[in-house]
Design a protein around this motif. Structure first.
Motif, PDB file in Angstrom:
ATOM      1  N   SER A 190       0.863  -1.181   0.000  1.00 57.36           N
ATOM      2  CA  SER A 190       0.000   0.000   0.000  1.00 57.36           C
ATOM      3  C   SER A 190       0.898   1.230   0.000  1.00 57.36           C
ATOM      4  N   ILE A 191       0.483   2.260  -0.707  1.00 51.57           N
ATOM      5  CA  ILE A 191       1.304   3.464  -0.848  1.00 51.57           C
ATOM      6  C   ILE A 191       0.491   4.680  -0.418  1.00 51.57           C
ATOM      7  N   CYS A 192       1.047   5.493   0.479  1.00 50.81           N
ATOM      8  CA  CYS A 192       0.366   6.710   0.912  1.00 50.81           C
ATOM      9  C   CYS A 192       1.408   7.764   1.265  1.00 50.81           C
ATOM     10  N   TYR A 193       0.939   8.937   1.666  1.00 46.76           N
ATOM     11  CA  TYR A 193       1.840  10.062   1.892  1.00 46.76           C
ATOM     12  C   TYR A 193       1.488  10.782   3.198  1.00 46.76           C
ATOM     13  N   ASP A 217      -3.502   3.116   8.919  1.00 47.07           N
ATOM     14  CA  ASP A 217      -4.665   2.247   8.656  1.00 47.07           C
ATOM     15  C   ASP A 217      -4.573   1.757   7.225  1.00 47.07           C
ATOM     16  N   VAL A 218      -4.697   0.441   7.030  1.00 46.52           N
ATOM     17  CA  VAL A 218      -4.635  -0.168   5.699  1.00 46.52           C
ATOM     18  C   VAL A 218      -5.951  -0.879   5.434  1.00 46.52           C
ATOM     19  N   GLY A 219      -6.491  -0.693   4.268  1.00 47.96           N
ATOM     20  CA  GLY A 219      -7.738  -1.365   3.933  1.00 47.96           C
ATOM     21  C   GLY A 219      -8.152  -1.121   2.505  1.00 47.96           C
ATOM     22  N   VAL A 220      -9.307  -1.626   2.149  1.00 50.26           N
ATOM     23  CA  VAL A 220      -9.845  -1.437   0.809  1.00 50.26           C
ATOM     24  C   VAL A 220     -10.034   0.049   0.542  1.00 50.26           C
ATOM     25  N   CYS A 221      -9.656   0.473  -0.647  1.00 44.09           N
ATOM     26  CA  CYS A 221      -9.768   1.893  -0.995  1.00 44.09           C
ATOM     27  C   CYS A 221     -11.227   2.337  -0.972  1.00 44.09           C
ATOM     28  N   ARG A 222     -11.458   3.496  -0.398  1.00 47.17           N
ATOM     29  CA  ARG A 222     -12.803   4.052  -0.336  1.00 47.17           C
ATOM     30  C   ARG A 222     -13.178   4.677  -1.674  1.00 47.17           C
ATOM     31  N   ILE A 267      -2.442   7.731   6.925  1.00 49.76           N
ATOM     32  CA  ILE A 267      -1.668   8.097   8.114  1.00 49.76           C
ATOM     33  C   ILE A 267      -2.639   8.629   9.169  1.00 49.76           C
ATOM     34  N   LEU A 268      -2.626   8.003  10.339  1.00 47.29           N
ATOM     35  CA  LEU A 268      -3.522   8.405  11.425  1.00 47.29           C
ATOM     36  C   LEU A 268      -2.758   9.243  12.452  1.00 47.29           C
ATOM     37  N   PRO A 269      -3.469  10.074  13.227  1.00 51.81           N
ATOM     38  CA  PRO A 269      -2.803  10.832  14.304  1.00 51.81           C
ATOM     39  C   PRO A 269      -2.189   9.882  15.325  1.00 51.81           C
ATOM     40  N   SER A 270      -1.042  10.245  15.861  1.00 49.54           N
ATOM     41  CA  SER A 270      -0.355   9.433  16.858  1.00 49.54           C
ATOM     42  C   SER A 270      -0.056  10.274  18.092  1.00 49.54           C
ATOM     43  N   VAL A 271      -0.289   9.684  19.253  1.00 54.86           N
ATOM     44  CA  VAL A 271      -0.029  10.404  20.503  1.00 54.86           C
ATOM     45  C   VAL A 271       1.453  10.398  20.831  1.00 54.86           C
ATOM     46  N   LYS A 272       2.219   9.497  20.198  1.00 55.31           N
ATOM     47  CA  LYS A 272       3.654   9.414  20.452  1.00 55.31           C
ATOM     48  C   LYS A 272       4.413   9.889  19.220  1.00 55.31           C
ATOM     49  N   SER A 273       5.320  10.815  19.425  1.00 56.87           N
ATOM     50  CA  SER A 273       6.078  11.358  18.298  1.00 56.87           C
ATOM     51  C   SER A 273       7.015  10.325  17.682  1.00 56.87           C
ATOM     52  N   GLU A 274       7.429   9.350  18.468  1.00 62.31           N
ATOM     53  CA  GLU A 274       8.362   8.345  17.955  1.00 62.31           C
ATOM     54  C   GLU A 274       7.639   7.170  17.302  1.00 62.31           C
ATOM     55  N   ASP A 297      12.823  14.760   9.934  1.00 60.23           N
ATOM     56  CA  ASP A 297      13.701  13.608   9.758  1.00 60.23           C
ATOM     57  C   ASP A 297      12.996  12.331  10.246  1.00 60.23           C
ATOM     58  N   PRO A 298      12.817  11.327   9.371  1.00 60.59           N
ATOM     59  CA  PRO A 298      12.187  10.073   9.817  1.00 60.59           C
ATOM     60  C   PRO A 298      12.996   9.315  10.864  1.00 60.59           C
ATOM     61  N   ALA A 299      14.226   9.735  11.108  1.00 60.47           N
ATOM     62  CA  ALA A 299      15.036   9.035  12.105  1.00 60.47           C
ATOM     63  C   ALA A 299      14.409   9.107  13.490  1.00 60.47           C
ATOM     64  N   GLY A 300      13.505  10.055  13.708  1.00 62.12           N
ATOM     65  CA  GLY A 300      12.851  10.165  15.007  1.00 62.12           C
ATOM     66  C   GLY A 300      11.751   9.121  15.206  1.00 62.12           C
ATOM     67  N   VAL A 301      11.378   8.416  14.147  1.00 70.28           N
ATOM     68  CA  VAL A 301      10.333   7.393  14.255  1.00 70.28           C
ATOM     69  C   VAL A 301      10.993   6.056  14.587  1.00 70.28           C
ATOM     70  N   GLU A 302      10.587   5.462  15.679  1.00 71.07           N
ATOM     71  CA  GLU A 302      11.159   4.192  16.109  1.00 71.07           C
ATOM     72  C   GLU A 302      10.292   2.984  15.741  1.00 71.07           C
ATOM     73  N   SER A 303       8.978   3.207  15.610  1.00 71.09           N
ATOM     74  CA  SER A 303       8.087   2.089  15.307  1.00 71.09           C
ATOM     75  C   SER A 303       6.896   2.564  14.487  1.00 71.09           C
ATOM     76  N   VAL A 304       6.305   1.625  13.779  1.00 73.31           N
ATOM     77  CA  VAL A 304       5.100   1.886  12.986  1.00 73.31           C
ATOM     78  C   VAL A 304       4.064   0.837  13.380  1.00 73.31           C
ATOM     79  N   VAL A 305       2.859   1.287  13.703  1.00 80.78           N
ATOM     80  CA  VAL A 305       1.762   0.381  14.033  1.00 80.78           C
ATOM     81  C   VAL A 305       0.746   0.431  12.896  1.00 80.78           C
ATOM     82  N   VAL A 306       0.392  -0.722  12.377  1.00 80.54           N
ATOM     83  CA  VAL A 306      -0.523  -0.801  11.239  1.00 80.54           C
ATOM     84  C   VAL A 306      -1.785  -1.558  11.663  1.00 80.54           C
TER      85      VAL A 306
END
Length: 522
Positions: free
Chosen positions: A367-370, A510-515, A498-505, A469-478
């Motif tokens: 899946s590709i998003c921005y 969200d991945v799913g069928v295109c709306r 891309i959903l809002p995240s309470v943690k900056s790191e 800088d993406p170096a500040g991101v330590e994990s991705v939850v899908v």
């Protein structure tokens, strides 16, 4: 003169005393009229009597009787009625049977895993090492198959492996290829030898090597598209253009696996030994198989989810941009690096089986998003990895595999692949930040899978771009809702958001069928 006297006499008789001619038709005309009236009365009376007799002797028409039938007597009426009813009922039964057969043909019972029989080619020399690959995907309680070896090997109880058998002797077949090995003849006959075991309720025979890893659920999804009662030879090509040129673009590569329908396997069994005799100079087992398919007139049906992986190095580029089709198989596990870093090959495959059990249809699908505020490109290969890249790369670029791997022919360059690729970027700012799968679970409350990906800790060159800088991101939850019917629809990539995240790191996706109206754009 005599004739004239006779005519005169007749003429005198026809005249009246008054001298007027007598009417010839006066008396006969009255007689004819009376005769006609009498005939009409006789016919009318006869018709009335006949009609009354017909009505008085006929019984009511049977509902299922013939429209133009009548009954001469009570006994003959009963017999005729029974015969007519039986004939009509027989016609109805035949019609119903034809309709049922046509419905079954159009919507046959779905193919199940128990109707697929695997034939696995193995060698005694590598068995102790490669049997662990089979254990990763084999399910003894739900699968049928045979491992065909060249020599006996040591066995242990309850190993979770298919039964082992020794292939038949093949010394009677000539082999003249100096670069190959005559074991190719033995391996090419595995489908026929498996057929001769006489297993019941078989729809497909699937061939693979001992270093082939199948995703059985996706194999079933692919084969269910085809009518197993027809001749089908299903598989895929090599990733190497040179390999395909040397062997054939119409050949299924055995390491990636291929499937043969049951009727085709029966036809192959009848002629394969004669066919093999005609091709002593061929290199391997799969080109011998394709030669026999050519003699049978059966072309290759290509399914891109079978992967030969005739490459060296890191499969990341290929797996992260998997084509929009179910992942069916992986091959050459011994040749390439482990698909997850810092673990063994077997451990990497075992980790891949975790998301496979949760959502096999979506495994490895891209899946590709921005992230628009940060101008990042995000690519999710579900169940495997997530990439974050500075800047905007179009979907057209991202769906091309990046060349993290080397060609099977080491001297060949990128033009020797049988598909489009893109170079690994030289711009230090666009080196992707890669997050590999760490854990995956199913949340029954939300009916979604929750998979976490941790950043691969490797050095990144300095970047002067003025952007986050993406170096500040330590994990991705899908988050992703399983969709077992994903491949029942027309092929299309899933969409990600891309959903809002309470943690900056941490990044949340969200991945799913295109709306409706949703596309991958920035």
């Amino acid at each position: 003169m005599k004739g004239n006297g006779t005519e005169k006499l007749l003429w005198d008789h026809m005249r009246s005393p008054s001298g007027n001619p007598v009417s010839v038709s006066a008396v006969p005309s009255r007689v004819l009229t009376k005769l006609l009236v009498f005939l009409i009365l006789v016919i009318s009376v006869t018709y009335i009597i006949y009609t009354l007799k017909l009505v008085s002797t006929s019984s009511p028409c049977h509902q299922q009787g013939s429209f133009n039938s009548y009954h001469l007597s009570p006994s003959s009426s009963s017999r005729t009625s029974n015969i007519t009813v039986a004939a009509v009922q027989a016609r109805r039964n035949r019609t119903a049977q034809v309709v049922r057969l046509e419905e079954n043909r159009k919507s046959p019972q779905a193919t199940g895993l128990h109707q697929i029989v695997f034939g696995i080619a193995a060698s005694a020399r590598l068995w102790e090492q490669r049997k662990h690959y089979i254990k990763v995907w084999w399910r003894p309680d739900k699968m049928r198959g045979i491992v065909w070896l060249d020599k006996p090997v040591k066995t242990h109880k309850d190993e979770g492996l298919p039964p082992l058998k020794i292939s038949d002797e093949t010394s009677q077949f000539p082999y003249t290829n100096r670069q190959g090995h005559r074991s190719a003849i033995r391996i090419s006959r595995i489908v026929s030898e498996t057929l001769r075991l006489g297993m019941k309720n078989v729809r497909w025979f699937v061939m693979g090597d001992d270093d082939t890893v199948f995703i059985p659920e996706n194999l079933v999804r692919v084969l269910s598209k085809y009518d197993h009662n027809q001749f089908y030879y299903i598989g895929s090509l090599s990733e190497s253009h040179l390999q395909n040129i040397y062997f054939s673009y119409g050949m299924a590569y055995g390491g990636g696996g291929f499937a043969i329908s049951y009727p085709l396997a029966k036809a192959l069994d009848k002629m394969q030994d004669r066919c093999i005799q005609r091709y002593p100079g061929l290199y391997g087992s799969d080109d011998r198989m394709q030669a026999c398919m050519a003699e049978l007139g059966v072309p290759l049906t290509k399914e891109l989810g079978f992967h030969q992986y005739d490459v060296y190095g890191n499969l990341f580029g290929l797996l992260a941009a998997h084509p929009v089709t179910p992942l069916v198989s992986l091959h050459h596990i011994d040749v390439v690096e482990p698909i997850f870093p810092n673990v063994t090959r077997v451990e990497a495959l075992q980790r891949l089986m975790v998301p496979k059990k949760l959502d096999s249809a979506g495994l490895m699908q891209q899946s590709i998003c921005y992230d628009k505020p940060k101008s990042w490109t995000v690519s999710v290969s579900w169940g495997f990895a997530v990439q974050i890249i500075r800047g905007v790369l179009s979907p057209r670029e991202m769906e091309m595999p990046s060349r993290t791997f080397l060609n099977w022919y080491r001297r060949a360059d990128y033009t020797a692949y049988a598909f489009n690729t893109r170079p690994v970027t030289r711009n230090p700012c666009q080196k992707p930040f890669v997050f590999y799968l760490s854990t995956a679970r199913y949340d029954p409350a939300t009916k979604q899978t929750v998979s976490e990906y941790l950043r691969h800790q490797v050095p990144h060159p300095a970047c002067r771009w003025k952007m986050p800088d993406p170096a500040g991101v330590e994990s991705v939850v899908v988050y992703k809702r399983p969709d077992p019917h994903l491949w029942d629809k027309s092929p299309r990539r899933n969409c990600c958001r891309i959903l809002p995240s309470v943690k900056s790191e941490s990044m949340v996706i969200d991945v799913g069928v295109c709306r409706e109206g949703e596309i991958s754009e920035i």
